[in-house]
Write an enzyme that holds these catalytic residues in place. Structure first.
Site, PDB file in Angstrom:
ATOM      1  N   ARG A  67      -4.617  -4.996  -0.093  1.00 28.36           N
ATOM      2  CA  ARG A  67      -3.462  -5.938  -0.759  1.00 28.36           C
ATOM      3  C   ARG A  67      -3.682  -7.441  -1.059  1.00 28.36           C
ATOM      4  O   ARG A  67      -3.154  -8.316  -1.606  1.00 28.36           O
ATOM      5  CB  ARG A  67      -2.070  -5.923  -0.104  1.00 28.36           C
ATOM      6  CG  ARG A  67      -1.596  -4.736  -0.107  1.00 28.36           C
ATOM      7  CD  ARG A  67      -1.144  -3.984  -1.484  1.00 28.36           C
ATOM      8  NE  ARG A  67      -0.297  -2.914  -1.639  1.00 28.36           N
ATOM      9  CZ  ARG A  67      -0.287  -1.729  -2.422  1.00 28.36           C
ATOM     10  NH1 ARG A  67      -1.241  -2.007  -3.583  1.00 28.36           N
ATOM     11  NH2 ARG A  67       0.458  -0.913  -2.242  1.00 28.36           N
ATOM     12  N   ASP A 155      -7.812   1.895 -10.043  1.00 32.34           N
ATOM     13  CA  ASP A 155      -6.866   2.563  -9.346  1.00 32.34           C
ATOM     14  C   ASP A 155      -5.543   1.849  -9.556  1.00 32.34           C
ATOM     15  O   ASP A 155      -5.465   0.717  -9.302  1.00 32.34           O
ATOM     16  CB  ASP A 155      -7.086   2.975  -8.035  1.00 32.34           C
ATOM     17  CG  ASP A 155      -6.224   3.928  -7.302  1.00 32.34           C
ATOM     18  OD1 ASP A 155      -6.169   4.957  -7.990  1.00 32.34           O
ATOM     19  OD2 ASP A 155      -5.518   3.430  -6.262  1.00 32.34           O
ATOM     20  N   ASP A 323      -5.295   6.628   0.604  1.00 34.43           N
ATOM     21  CA  ASP A 323      -4.457   5.862  -0.646  1.00 34.43           C
ATOM     22  C   ASP A 323      -3.396   5.209   0.016  1.00 34.43           C
ATOM     23  O   ASP A 323      -2.298   5.072  -0.420  1.00 34.43           O
ATOM     24  CB  ASP A 323      -3.950   6.901  -1.426  1.00 34.43           C
ATOM     25  CG  ASP A 323      -3.420   6.326  -2.872  1.00 34.43           C
ATOM     26  OD1 ASP A 323      -3.763   4.973  -2.971  1.00 34.43           O
ATOM     27  OD2 ASP A 323      -2.583   6.925  -3.531  1.00 34.43           O
TER      28      ASP A 323
END
Lengths: 456, 326
Positions: A67, A155, A323
């Site tokens: 992030r 992604d 993920d």
């Protein structure tokens, strides 16, 4: 230089060299010096008693959302890597869907520098396939490659344009790096928020059909064949995708894939309620619409989960990747439709993965392979091994220790997990990066003072 | 009142037992009599506050709830997105906390997202009534439909109820499935396959214990309607053409419009129902919608009575209950 470290009497499992025996490990100067029974130790060697524990190469996650930059309210490189260390990971590959996205050398260098300064573990980077993740033009892939990326991915979004995907696979073939695609036909997803089936019908939520994934997996396999490029299918979730990949591999097409711990263990009915029973015909409770179980691709049916487990057993699946998708409370404290997709996985990955051993009898070395040599072979790295003279990245864990998932204790900024309150079996006891202890389980160490003599 | 449901909230019909449904119908019949009085006012809910929280445009349901509350002497406050701070970006969570702080007794919520009433029920101490959530449920509509059928046919046991139209996006249809099957009706769904939930088109329902195992899906309207005791038409949204579910509304109307000619296949006394608002001439012809068998206006009146019954139940003194049990 640190003192030498001896990890003694553990069950050492290293799939990269087919080792599985109770023995010792000697680490000098951050490198593996020796595997085998240690009679005599060098002066000043610190000892770690790993009796009844498994000693594995440090886990490698090729699919992590850290992030940073841009969404530091969800996770930072500092919190994400600390969570990874707690989960037994010594290397993570940062996905580039940050803000700004990692589509330039300077963005990649920002992450690498930040990780060096603030990170607990190794952070490798993945570059964008397209500039700005916009799906229009290829990013400067060669420049990104020379900056050290291990592959390319948009992604979070698929590479929609088939011709662009063809060019990306062809171009990256020249760089020797994979295109990691999030396979999703958005028109088939049609703004859906969960798996299409009985549960979506009864909850009145727009369903996402399996074909949303499978159609693009099929396309990408064709394009990999056409170009000779390497396509890596991110987070496979449907039995159909896996069957296509299995056949493609048999035909010698360069396709690899990963599966997440949640797609290996959870089904869509968990959205009905994580607190009630599992009868899918029982009335809903007020706990229904559990946003913590909203993830892309969605949690599927038991038949898909069984296919994933079979894919681990027959080696169709190359690796387990988390993920890890941390979100802040506000992203999930809303209606299901509004909620963000994603689960915070790093700290529960081992426990979920070990359930394949406990519930399906899959041998632990196979599972470790999917967390170590599996991913490192795929990205052409020399990590994920306990071979002599290699980095002493080591994870020590107890496959039987049971613990209750409590998100409030997560190190990750993302407390979003559908496993809250669930009991997992399999817990990391200690994690070492280049021979330095970067994590140790407080409970194990307070209960067993012997082990506190370990390395620092 | 001895008429309260065994549940604190009304979020859907799937967890209501037959005795609960019968209780609501019974109280509804009593309240319906009040609607015929010259002075339509009883003091039952005096001093209670009901907040109607409508995140979607609605006339009939909102007015119906408002009237039901006012007849019962409750203080009814309408909050709609145009006037509320949601336009300033307040989240549903913060709106919930605000309502809590204002000590409302009952919140009636309509929301475009499935599950929004469940979200509120988790966060609030007061009762929550679902007035329609996304394509999930519309339990008060379901109960008024049951009330309407029972009033005219005596019971639902063994009765053939044919629901025609956009089953996929219809919260009314999805809610009615639970109630109708519980009450023993034989349900037939009819519509283009693109507007039937995919899960109803495969053999997924052949599993033991599936609550909808007995429901039939029939593509041919004449067959679906044959000997039906009740024909329920659903509103077809114009956007179904743009969203590629339908070639055109004209073709839909030709294939699935309820006409007097088609009604000949139904039982001679078959009831015609529609949750409204009607696209006259598309899903139902004018002569059928306003014909002798039509109960469309009755449904509206029944709606007020049923909502009165539910508001009474919701505001009744409740034993503290585990939030998990609705």
């Amino acid at each position: 230089m640190h003192n030498p470290l001896a990890i003694k009497n553990g069950r050492v499992i290293d799939p990269s060299q087919s080792v599985d025996r109770v023995t010792d490990l000697l680490i000098i100067d951050g490198k593996i010096a020796q595997i085998g029974h240690l009679d005599q130790l060098p002066d000043n060697t610190k000892e770690f008693d790993a009796s009844n524990l498994i000693v594995s190469p440090g886990f490698v996650d090729i699919h992590t959302h850290l992030r940073e930059p841009g969404e530091e309210h969800k996770e930072t490189i500092a919190t994400g890597t600390a969570a990874a260390a707690k989960g037994g990971f010594t290397t993570v590959c940062a996905m580039p869907n940050t803000d700004p996205p990692l589509d330039t050398r300077s963005a990649i260098e920002f992450v690498k520098n930040k990780a060096t300064r603030e990170g607990t573990i190794r952070v490798l980077t993945i570059g964008c396939v397209t500039k700005g993740r916009a799906g229009i033009e290829l990013s400067d892939m060669a420049d990104l490659a020379s900056a050290g990326v291990i592959g390319f991915s948009d992604d979070g979004s698929p590479v929609v344009d088939p011709n662009l995907m063809r060019q990306a696979l062809s171009y990256s073939k020249g760089l020797g790096l994979p295109i990691i695609n999030h396979c999703e036909v958005l028109e088939l997803t049609n703004r859906g928020s969960m798996n299409e089936g009985w549960i979506s019908t009864r909850l009145g939520l727009q369903g996402i059909p399996n074909s949303s994934e499978t159609v693009m997996v099929s396309r990408d396999i064709e394009l990999a064949e056409t170009t000779g490029g390497h396509v890596h299918i991110a987070h496979v979730s449907t039995a159909g995708s896996l069957e296509l990949i299995r056949r493609a591999k048999q035909n010698g097409i360069h396709v690899t894939c990963e599966v997440t711990p949640h797609h290996l263990t959870l089904t869509d009915d968990i959205i009905m309620s994580t607190k009630a029973g599992q009868d899918i015909y029982a009335p809903l409770t007020a706990y229904a619409y559990d946003t913590s179980a909203k993830v892309s691709p969605p949690l599927r049916l038991d038949s898909d989960v069984q296919a994933m487990v079979a894919g681990i057993e027959d080696n169709t699946i190359d690796c387990i990747a988390t993920d890890h998708a941390p979100h802040s409370t506000i992203d999930k404290n809303c209606t299901f439709q509004e909620a963000a997709f994603g689960i915070s996985v790093l700290e529960t990955a081992l426990g979920s993965t070990m359930s394949l051993f406990h519930d399906h009898g899959i041998p632990i070395p196979i599972l470790i392979e999917k967390l170590t040599a599996g991913p490192t072979t795929l990205i052409g790295s020399n990590l994920g091994t306990l071979k002599e003279r290699h980095q002493a990245d080591i994870t020590i864990f107890d496959p039987y220790a049971s613990w209750v998932v409590d998100p409030s204790t997560f190190v990750s900024g993302g407390k979003n997990t559908p496993l809250s309150g669930k009991t997992l079996r399999g817990k990391v006891v200690a994690t070492f990066l280049s021979g330095t202890k970067i994590y140790c389980d407080p409970e194990t160490f307070s209960n067993d003072s012997q082990r506190t003599i370990g390395a620092t | 009142m001895g008429h309260s449901l065994s549940t604190k909230h009304l979020l859907g019909l799937e967890y209501l037992e037959v005795k609960d449904i019968e209780k609501v119908l019974e109280v509804g019949f009593i309240f319906k009599e009040i609607l015929n009085r010259p002075i339509k006012k009883v003091p039952t809910l005096r001093g209670k506050t009901i907040i109607n929280l409508f995140y979607e445009p609605s006339t009939r349901t909102r007015v119906s709830f408002e009237q039901a509350g006012k007849i019962l002497s409750a203080d009814v406050i309408n909050v709609t997105p145009e006037t509320s701070s949601t336009t300033k970006g307040e989240s549903l969570f913060n709106t919930a906390l605000t309502i809590q702080a204002m000590k409302a007794d009952t919140v009636v919520i309509r929301h475009p997202h499935a599950g929004a009433p469940y979200f509120l029920a988790q966060k609030l101490d007061c009762s929550v009534i679902n007035a329609g959530d996304g394509m999930h449920a519309h339990p008060t509509q379901g109960l008024l439909d049951i009330h309407t059928i029972v009033k005219h046919l005596g019971s639902l046991e063994g009765k053939k109820v044919t629901i025609v139209g956009d089953i996929l996006y219809s919260r009314v249809a999805r809610t009615n499935l639970w109630a109708l099957t519980k009450m023993g009706a034989k349900v037939v769904l009819c519509g283009p396959r693109t507007l039937i939930p995919p899960d109803f088109l495969n053999n997924a329902r052949n599993t033991e214990g599936h609550p909808f195992a007995s429901i039939e899906v029939e593509g041919d309207l004449n067959l679906a309607i044959r000997d039906a005791d009740v024909v329920m038409a659903l509103r077809i949204q114009r956007e179904r053409q743009r969203s590629r579910h339908l070639p055109s509304l004209l073709e839909y109307s030709r294939m699935y419009g309820i006409t007097s000619q088609r009604m000949r296949h139904a039982s001679p006394d078959a009831l015609v129902m529609h949750p409204g608002p009607i696209n006259e001439g598309i899903e139902i012809d004018s002569d059928v919608a306003h014909g002798a068998r039509s109960l469309i206006e009755y449904q509206v009146t029944a709606g007020v009575a049923i909502r009165m019954a539910l508001l009474c139940s919701a505001s009744a003194e409740q034993e503290p209950k585990d939030q998990g049990y609705i």
